[in-house]
Design an enzyme around this catalytic site. Sequence first.
Site, PDB file in Angstrom:
ATOM      1  N   ASN A 209      30.316  31.625  52.384  1.00 47.20           N
ATOM      2  CA  ASN A 209      31.395  32.146  53.226  1.00 47.20           C
ATOM      3  C   ASN A 209      30.976  32.087  54.696  1.00 47.20           C
ATOM      4  O   ASN A 209      29.796  32.223  55.040  1.00 47.20           O
ATOM      5  CB  ASN A 209      31.826  33.561  52.813  1.00 47.20           C
ATOM      6  CG  ASN A 209      30.693  34.564  52.707  1.00 47.20           C
ATOM      7  OD1 ASN A 209      29.553  34.207  52.451  1.00 47.20           O
ATOM      8  ND2 ASN A 209      31.015  35.826  52.894  1.00 47.20           N
ATOM      9  N   ILE A 210      31.965  31.828  55.534  1.00 48.53           N
ATOM     10  CA  ILE A 210      31.730  31.676  56.977  1.00 48.53           C
ATOM     11  C   ILE A 210      32.752  32.549  57.701  1.00 48.53           C
ATOM     12  O   ILE A 210      33.955  32.259  57.667  1.00 48.53           O
ATOM     13  CB  ILE A 210      31.871  30.198  57.408  1.00 48.53           C
ATOM     14  CG1 ILE A 210      30.882  29.325  56.615  1.00 48.53           C
ATOM     15  CG2 ILE A 210      31.635  30.061  58.910  1.00 48.53           C
ATOM     16  CD1 ILE A 210      30.994  27.830  56.896  1.00 48.53           C
ATOM     17  N   GLU A 211      32.261  33.617  58.303  1.00 52.74           N
ATOM     18  CA  GLU A 211      33.169  34.572  58.949  1.00 52.74           C
ATOM     19  C   GLU A 211      33.328  34.249  60.432  1.00 52.74           C
ATOM     20  O   GLU A 211      32.678  33.345  60.970  1.00 52.74           O
ATOM     21  CB  GLU A 211      32.646  35.993  58.714  1.00 52.74           C
ATOM     22  CG  GLU A 211      32.628  36.315  57.216  1.00 52.74           C
ATOM     23  CD  GLU A 211      32.185  37.731  56.895  1.00 52.74           C
ATOM     24  OE1 GLU A 211      31.655  38.427  57.787  1.00 52.74           O
ATOM     25  OE2 GLU A 211      32.373  38.132  55.732  1.00 52.74           O
TER      26      GLU A 211
ATOM     27  N   CYS B 284      36.123  31.593  52.591  1.00 50.58           N
ATOM     28  CA  CYS B 284      35.292  31.957  51.433  1.00 50.58           C
ATOM     29  C   CYS B 284      34.308  30.857  51.040  1.00 50.58           C
ATOM     30  O   CYS B 284      34.500  29.672  51.361  1.00 50.58           O
ATOM     31  CB  CYS B 284      36.180  32.245  50.230  1.00 50.58           C
ATOM     32  SG  CYS B 284      37.152  33.744  50.352  1.00 50.58           S
TER      33      CYS B 284
ATOM     34  N   GLU C 180      33.894  29.575  48.072  1.00 48.71           N
ATOM     35  CA  GLU C 180      34.516  28.587  47.184  1.00 48.71           C
ATOM     36  C   GLU C 180      35.210  27.498  47.999  1.00 48.71           C
ATOM     37  O   GLU C 180      35.195  26.323  47.644  1.00 48.71           O
ATOM     38  CB  GLU C 180      35.540  29.273  46.274  1.00 48.71           C
ATOM     39  CG  GLU C 180      34.958  30.303  45.312  1.00 48.71           C
ATOM     40  CD  GLU C 180      34.874  31.712  45.898  1.00 48.71           C
ATOM     41  OE1 GLU C 180      34.742  31.854  47.131  1.00 48.71           O
ATOM     42  OE2 GLU C 180      34.921  32.662  45.111  1.00 48.71           O
TER      43      GLU C 180
ATOM     44  N   CYS D 223      38.587  35.057  44.934  1.00 49.11           N
ATOM     45  CA  CYS D 223      39.819  35.706  45.393  1.00 49.11           C
ATOM     46  C   CYS D 223      41.027  34.849  44.985  1.00 49.11           C
ATOM     47  O   CYS D 223      40.892  33.682  44.588  1.00 49.11           O
ATOM     48  CB  CYS D 223      39.775  35.916  46.901  1.00 49.11           C
ATOM     49  SG  CYS D 223      40.082  34.415  47.850  1.00 49.11           S
TER      50      CYS D 223
ATOM     51  N   CYS E 117      41.394  31.445  46.790  1.00 53.18           N
ATOM     52  CA  CYS E 117      40.447  30.424  46.321  1.00 53.18           C
ATOM     53  C   CYS E 117      40.807  29.944  44.917  1.00 53.18           C
ATOM     54  O   CYS E 117      40.587  28.770  44.594  1.00 53.18           O
ATOM     55  CB  CYS E 117      39.020  30.955  46.374  1.00 53.18           C
ATOM     56  SG  CYS E 117      38.391  30.973  48.066  1.00 53.18           S
TER      57      CYS E 117
HETATM   58  N1  THU Z   1      34.503  36.092  49.810  1.00 51.84           N
HETATM   59  C1  THU Z   1      34.136  34.885  49.286  1.00 51.84           C
HETATM   60  O1  THU Z   1      33.406  34.106  49.909  1.00 51.84           O
HETATM   61  N2  THU Z   1      34.601  34.570  48.052  1.00 51.84           N
HETATM   62  C2  THU Z   1      35.402  35.361  47.285  1.00 51.84           C
HETATM   63  O2  THU Z   1      35.821  34.975  46.212  1.00 51.84           O
HETATM   64  C3  THU Z   1      35.736  36.712  47.752  1.00 51.84           C
HETATM   65  C4  THU Z   1      35.350  37.040  49.146  1.00 51.84           C
HETATM   66  C5  THU Z   1      34.007  36.442  51.153  1.00 51.84           C
HETATM   67  C6  THU Z   1      35.044  36.492  52.235  1.00 51.84           C
HETATM   68  C7  THU Z   1      34.395  37.421  53.227  1.00 51.84           C
HETATM   69  O3  THU Z   1      33.534  36.651  54.071  1.00 51.84           O
HETATM   70  C8  THU Z   1      33.541  38.345  52.385  1.00 51.84           C
HETATM   71  O4  THU Z   1      33.424  37.725  51.111  1.00 51.84           O
HETATM   72  C9  THU Z   1      34.124  39.729  52.203  1.00 51.84           C
HETATM   73  O5  THU Z   1      35.407  39.673  51.728  1.00 51.84           O
END
Ligand code: THU
Length: 131
Positions: free
Chosen positions: A42-44, A53, A55, A86, A89
């Site tokens: 994941n890259i915020e 996310c 995925e 989620c 995804c």
């Molecule tokens: N996140 C994912 O990378 N995959 C998921 O299936 C659920 C959530 C990440 C998004 C965000 O960066 C962090 O988890 C918190 O929600």
Amino acid sequence: MSVTPLFSAARNAMDRAYAPYSRFPVGAALKTETGAIHAGCNIENASFPEGWCAETSALSHMVMAGGGKVKEIAVVAEKMPRIMPCGGCRQRLSEFVADDAVLHLCDLDGVVETVPFSAVFPLGFTFEDGK
Ligand code: THU
């Protein structure tokens, strides 16, 4: 519990996560019908809704490597005993999954549970629905 190359790819990807805001690192890995493995984290972003996310990152790597049909998916998050992709995804993954694709739910030590992808995304929206 099993430690597979797919799990290890997801676990290693999790260590690359850029998640300074949620502090919730996630790793995902996809195995295609050729056996190729593509991973992502994941890259915020400071503008919170612009992050994405693990995925989705993994799908991007797969498409850039030439695409394929996803046969297996592994997802791991250090703060969860097992993590489910989620909804967004699941929709993105559904574009590329084989009919018999499976989802491996993982903790930090390996695969905890394996379920059919169709069980976690039944009746999804497809291109046919959009016509
Ligand atoms: N996140 C994912 O990378 N995959 C998921 O299936 C659920 C959530 C990440 C998004 C965000 O960066 C962090 O988890 C918190 O929600």
